[in-house]
Enzyme design. Structure first.
Site, PDB file in Angstrom:
ATOM      1  N   PHE A   1       2.466  10.760  63.323  1.00 49.96           N
ATOM      2  CA  PHE A   1       2.260  11.279  64.678  1.00 49.96           C
ATOM      3  C   PHE A   1       2.968  10.436  65.726  1.00 49.96           C
ATOM      4  O   PHE A   1       3.335   9.287  65.494  1.00 49.96           O
ATOM      5  CB  PHE A   1       0.771  11.403  65.001  1.00 49.96           C
ATOM      6  CG  PHE A   1      -0.020  10.109  64.975  1.00 49.96           C
ATOM      7  CD1 PHE A   1       0.255   9.051  65.849  1.00 49.96           C
ATOM      8  CD2 PHE A   1      -1.075   9.956  64.087  1.00 49.96           C
ATOM      9  CE1 PHE A   1      -0.485   7.882  65.832  1.00 49.96           C
ATOM     10  CE2 PHE A   1      -1.825   8.785  64.062  1.00 49.96           C
ATOM     11  CZ  PHE A   1      -1.528   7.744  64.942  1.00 49.96           C
TER      12      PHE A   1
ATOM     13  N   THR B   1       0.834  -1.201   0.000  1.00 51.80           N
ATOM     14  CA  THR B   1       0.000   0.000   0.000  1.00 51.80           C
ATOM     15  C   THR B   1       0.865   1.245   0.000  1.00 51.80           C
ATOM     16  O   THR B   1       2.009   1.231   0.457  1.00 51.80           O
ATOM     17  CB  THR B   1      -0.890   0.046   1.258  1.00 51.80           C
ATOM     18  OG1 THR B   1      -0.047   0.077   2.420  1.00 51.80           O
ATOM     19  CG2 THR B   1      -1.798  -1.156   1.342  1.00 51.80           C
TER      20      THR B   1
ATOM     21  N   THR C   1      -6.773  -1.608   3.604  1.00 57.66           N
ATOM     22  CA  THR C   1      -6.743  -3.078   3.714  1.00 57.66           C
ATOM     23  C   THR C   1      -7.960  -3.632   4.424  1.00 57.66           C
ATOM     24  O   THR C   1      -8.049  -4.847   4.613  1.00 57.66           O
ATOM     25  CB  THR C   1      -5.473  -3.501   4.480  1.00 57.66           C
ATOM     26  OG1 THR C   1      -5.488  -2.894   5.772  1.00 57.66           O
ATOM     27  CG2 THR C   1      -4.228  -3.090   3.730  1.00 57.66           C
TER      28      THR C   1
ATOM     29  N   LYS D   1      -3.559 -14.689  14.689  1.00 58.24           N
ATOM     30  CA  LYS D   1      -4.582 -15.688  15.030  1.00 58.24           C
ATOM     31  C   LYS D   1      -4.440 -16.928  14.149  1.00 58.24           C
ATOM     32  O   LYS D   1      -4.608 -18.058  14.633  1.00 58.24           O
ATOM     33  CB  LYS D   1      -5.975 -15.072  14.852  1.00 58.24           C
ATOM     34  CG  LYS D   1      -7.114 -16.060  15.061  1.00 58.24           C
ATOM     35  CD  LYS D   1      -8.468 -15.402  14.934  1.00 58.24           C
ATOM     36  CE  LYS D   1      -9.580 -16.441  15.120  1.00 58.24           C
ATOM     37  NZ  LYS D   1     -10.923 -15.830  15.130  1.00 58.24           N
TER      38      LYS D   1
ATOM     39  N   TYR E   1      21.207  -8.667  36.917  1.00 57.13           N
ATOM     40  CA  TYR E   1      20.403  -9.433  37.850  1.00 57.13           C
ATOM     41  C   TYR E   1      19.604  -8.440  38.691  1.00 57.13           C
ATOM     42  O   TYR E   1      19.741  -7.224  38.550  1.00 57.13           O
ATOM     43  CB  TYR E   1      21.243 -10.354  38.736  1.00 57.13           C
ATOM     44  CG  TYR E   1      22.391  -9.696  39.471  1.00 57.13           C
ATOM     45  CD1 TYR E   1      22.180  -9.015  40.670  1.00 57.13           C
ATOM     46  CD2 TYR E   1      23.688  -9.775  38.985  1.00 57.13           C
ATOM     47  CE1 TYR E   1      23.228  -8.427  41.354  1.00 57.13           C
ATOM     48  CE2 TYR E   1      24.754  -9.188  39.657  1.00 57.13           C
ATOM     49  CZ  TYR E   1      24.515  -8.508  40.847  1.00 57.13           C
ATOM     50  OH  TYR E   1      25.547  -7.923  41.513  1.00 57.13           O
TER      51      TYR E   1
ATOM     52  N   HIS F   1      20.843   2.430  50.367  1.00 57.86           N
ATOM     53  CA  HIS F   1      19.693   1.530  50.426  1.00 57.86           C
ATOM     54  C   HIS F   1      18.393   2.309  50.328  1.00 57.86           C
ATOM     55  O   HIS F   1      17.449   2.073  51.085  1.00 57.86           O
ATOM     56  CB  HIS F   1      19.743   0.665  51.686  1.00 57.86           C
ATOM     57  CG  HIS F   1      21.024  -0.094  51.841  1.00 57.86           C
ATOM     58  ND1 HIS F   1      21.541  -0.866  50.820  1.00 57.86           N
ATOM     59  CD2 HIS F   1      21.902  -0.175  52.874  1.00 57.86           C
ATOM     60  CE1 HIS F   1      22.688  -1.412  51.236  1.00 57.86           C
ATOM     61  NE2 HIS F   1      22.927  -1.000  52.453  1.00 57.86           N
TER      62      HIS F   1
END
Length: 530
Positions: free
Chosen positions: A479, A33, A66, A137, A220, A283
Site C-alpha cells: 500500500f 543375504t 539381519t 557407532k 564459488y 540481479h
C-alpha cells in the site's frame, strides 16, 4: 583367531563382486543375504548366508533377515572391553568387522509414476539402516561402508596399519549417519504429504527435517572467497531449477542460479496464459517484462523497458524459442536463457554465442510455476537459523467485478494493463513499483527505502528510454503509506493504479487519486518481496 567377517547386503550392486573378491583375497569371509548373496555367488565367490550365522531363516518375504542378536552383538561388541569379548565367546557369536550396506531405493520408488503408498512402504529399509548405524557407532573396530564409491579406499586401507586409517573410519561413520538421516528425512517428508485419509497436515511442525541432495559444487558463492554448493530436495523428483537441463554454455554459477530463480518467479504468473511472456532479469529482479502475440514480440517489448540493464541478463520465456527470437537475442550479451524449448535452428544460432547458458525443462514441457525446495514452502537461511514460509501463489488477483474505490473506474484498456502490471510487479524487489502500458513494463523502481522513491525511479527509468509515461498504469506491491507516491505518478501522467490497499491513510490516498481523475484498484493482497 578366525578370519574376519564382512556382512555385505546391498541394493545397488555396483562394484560389489569386485569388492567381495578384494575382501576374500585379503583373508576375509563374507556373509550376505538374498539378492546380494546370489550376485556374489554368481561372480564365483564363496559366500555364507546370514542365516548360517544366526541359525534362523529369513522371514516375512525378506522383511526380517539381519535383525538378530547374533548379528548385532557381533557388530556392537567393543573389542577393547574383555567382558564384551567374553560374552561373544560364551554365546558362540563371531565378531563382524565390516558392514557394507546400501539401502532400499525409497527415493527412486516414490518418484516413479504410479507408485502408491503400499509400494513406498515396502521400500522403507529397516535392517539396512540398523546395520549401518550399529557399525558406525562401533567404528573404532568395525568398518561401515554405505557408498560403492568407497570400496577401493576401504580395500586399500585394509592393507594399512590401524593407526593410519583411524580418520578414514571416522569419516565413513559420519557418512553413514549423514546418509541414514537424509534417508529418514525423505521418508518423513513423503509420509507427511501422503495422506490417504484426506486429512490435512501442518506444514510447520514443531520438529522438521529436510533431505537434500547435492546437485553440484559451485566454483564459488556470491564472491570468489565464498565456498558454495547447490542442493535440491532429496525426497522427490527434480523440480524447479534442478529440473532444468543445460543445453549449452558454461556451468551455472551461484549468482546465475539466483537470477534463474528470479526469472522463474517472474514468468510464473504468465505460464499457461493466452499470450507469450518474456522476463529479462538482472540481479534477480526484472529490468523488463512483457507479453505479446509471440515470444519475439514479448522479448522486444520487455527489452525496450531498459536495454542498458539487459546487458549480462537472464532472459526467460513461457513459450519455446524460435529462430527469430534467437536472432533478436544475438544483439546483446545474455548470461542465461530459460524457455520451455527451442527450435533446432534457434539452438544452432544461440550456440554461436559461447558464453550463453541455455536451459530448458527435461521433457520440453512448460516451465513450472512452483518447484520450491519443499513443495509449497520457501526456506531462507539467516544467521543461526532458517525462515520458512508458504510459497507465494502467482499474482492473478485483479477482480474486475469489484468496484474501484475511486470515483473513476478503469477503462477496459486500463483493466488489461492493470492485470498485467499486478502479475508483473510480484517478482520485483520491494519497495516495488512497475509502470505498464500495452502489456509491457515501461519503467521499474525496485529496492528503494521509500515508496515514493520507487515511483520516481520508475518514471525516471521510463523517460531515460524515451518511453512516454502519460496514459500508463502503475502497480505497487504494497500500500501507499502517504499520498506523495500518487501525486508523483499523476504528475507524470499515470492514469490508473493497482495496489493492495490497507493503509491507515487509504482515504487520503484515494482522495489524491480522485483529485487527479485517476482510477485505483485495491486487490487486498500484498506482494512484498524482501
Amino acid at each position: 583367531m578366525g578370519k574376519p567377517i564382512a556382512l555385505v547386503s546391498v541394493s545397488d550392486k555396483t562394484g560389489v563382486v569386485e569388492f567381495g573378491a578384494g575382501l576374500i583375497a585379503r583373508g576375509w569371509r563374507i556373509a550376505s543375504t538374498g539378492g546380494t548373496r546370489k550376485t556374489l555367488r554368481a561372480g564365483g565367490l564363496d559366500v555364507l548366508g546370514v542365516s548360517e550365522l544366526t541359525g534362523h531363516p529369513e522371514m516375512l518375504e525378506g522383511r526380517v533377515k539381519t535383525l538378530h542378536p547374533t548379528v548385532h552383538a557381533g557388530i556392537l561388541a567393543r573389542r577393547s572391553i574383555d567382558e564384551d569379548v567374553s560374552q561373544l565367546a560364551a554365546h558362540g557369536i563371531a565378531p563382524i568387522d565390516l558392514v557394507a550396506v546400501n539401502l532400499y531405493p525409497f527415493r527412486e520408488t516414490i518418484t516413479r509414476a504410479g507408485a502408491g503408498i503400499g509400494e513406498a512402504l515396502e521400500q522403507i529399509d529397516i535392517g539396512g539402516p540398523t546395520l549401518l548405524r550399529a557399525a558406525a557407532k562401533n567404528h573404532p573396530w568395525v568398518w561401515s561402508v554405505c557408498d560403492p564409491a568407497d570400496y577401493d579406499r576401504v580395500l586399500a586401507a585394509l592393507d594399512a596399519a590401524a593407526d593410519e586409517v583411524r580418520d578414514l573410519r571416522r569419516e565413513l561413520a559420519a557418512g553413514v549417519f549423514r546418509h541414514t538421516a537424509a534417508y529418514d528425512a525423505a521418508i518423513t517428508e513423503y509420509l507427511a504429504q501422503a495422506d490417504p485419509a484426506g486429512g490435512s497436515t501442518c506444514p510447520f511442525p514443531e520438529e522438521t527435517v529436510a533431505s537434500l541432495l547435492r546437485v553440484q559444487t559451485l566454483r564459488y558463492g556470491e564472491n570468489p572467497d565464498q565456498a558454495a554448493a547447490f542442493f535440491r530436495n532429496g525426497s522427490g523428483p527434480a523440480r524447479g531449477i534442478p529440473g532444468l537441463v543445460q543445453l549449452h554454455g558454461k556451468e551455472l554459477s551461484f549468482n546465475n542460479i539466483l537470477d534463474v530463480d528470479g526469472a522463474l518467479t517472474a514468468t510464473a504468473p504468465f505460464v499457461g496464459g493466452k499470450a507469450a511472456a518474456c522476463a529479462i532479469l538482472k540481479h534477480s529482479t526484472p529490468c523488463g517484462l512483457a507479453v505479446g502475440s509471440s515470444p519475439r514480440e514479448a522479448y522486444e517489448k520487455a527489452f525496450a523497458c531498459d536495454p542498458v540493464s539487459a546487458f549480462g541478463s537472464v532472459v526467460a520465456f513461457t513459450e519455446p524459442v524460435t529462430e527469430d527470437v534467437a536472432e533478436a537475442l544475438s544483439g546483446t550479451f545474455v548470461e542465461c536463457l530459460v524457455a520451455p524449448g527451442y527450435s533446432e535452428r534457434a539452438l544452432r544460432r544461440l550456440r554461436e554465442k559461447q558464453n550463453v547458458r541455455i536451459l530448458a525443462p527435461e521433457r520440453g514441457a512448460a516451465l513450472e510455476a512452483s518447484g520450491h525446495l519443499w513443495d509449497g514452502v520457501e526456506i531462507r537461511g539467516v544467521r543461526g537459523g532458517v525462515l520458512v514460509q508458504a510459497a507465494p501463489r502467482p499474482a492473478r488477483d485483479v477482480n474486475r467485478e469489484a468496484p474501484a474505490p475511486t470515483e473513476r473506474q478503469p477503462t477496459d484498456a486500463e483493466w488489461a494493463d492493470l492485470e498485467f502490471a499486478w502479475s508483473a510487479v510480484q517478482s520485483v524487489k520491494s519497495n516495488a513499483i512497475l509502470l505498464a502500458r500495452d502489456g509491457a513494463s515501461i519503467g521499474i523502481g525496485a529496492g528503494q527505502m521509500s515508496r515514493v522513491d520507487s515511483v520516481e525511479l520508475s518514471i525516471r527509468k521510463a523517460r531515460a528510454q524515451g518511453l512516454d509515461v502519460a496514459g500508463s498504469v502503475l502497480a505497487s506491491d504494497a500500500f501507499f503509506p502517504f499520498r506523495d507516491g500518487v501525486d508523483a505518478a499523476a504528475a507524470a501522467g499515470v492514469r490508473a493504479i493497482v495496489q493492495p490497499g490497507g493503509s491507515r491513510r487509504d482515504e487520503e490516498v484515494v482522495a489524491a487519486a480522485n483529485e487527479h481523475d485517476m482510477a485505483m484498484v485495491f486487490t487486498g493482497r500484498r506482494l512484498f518481496r524482501h
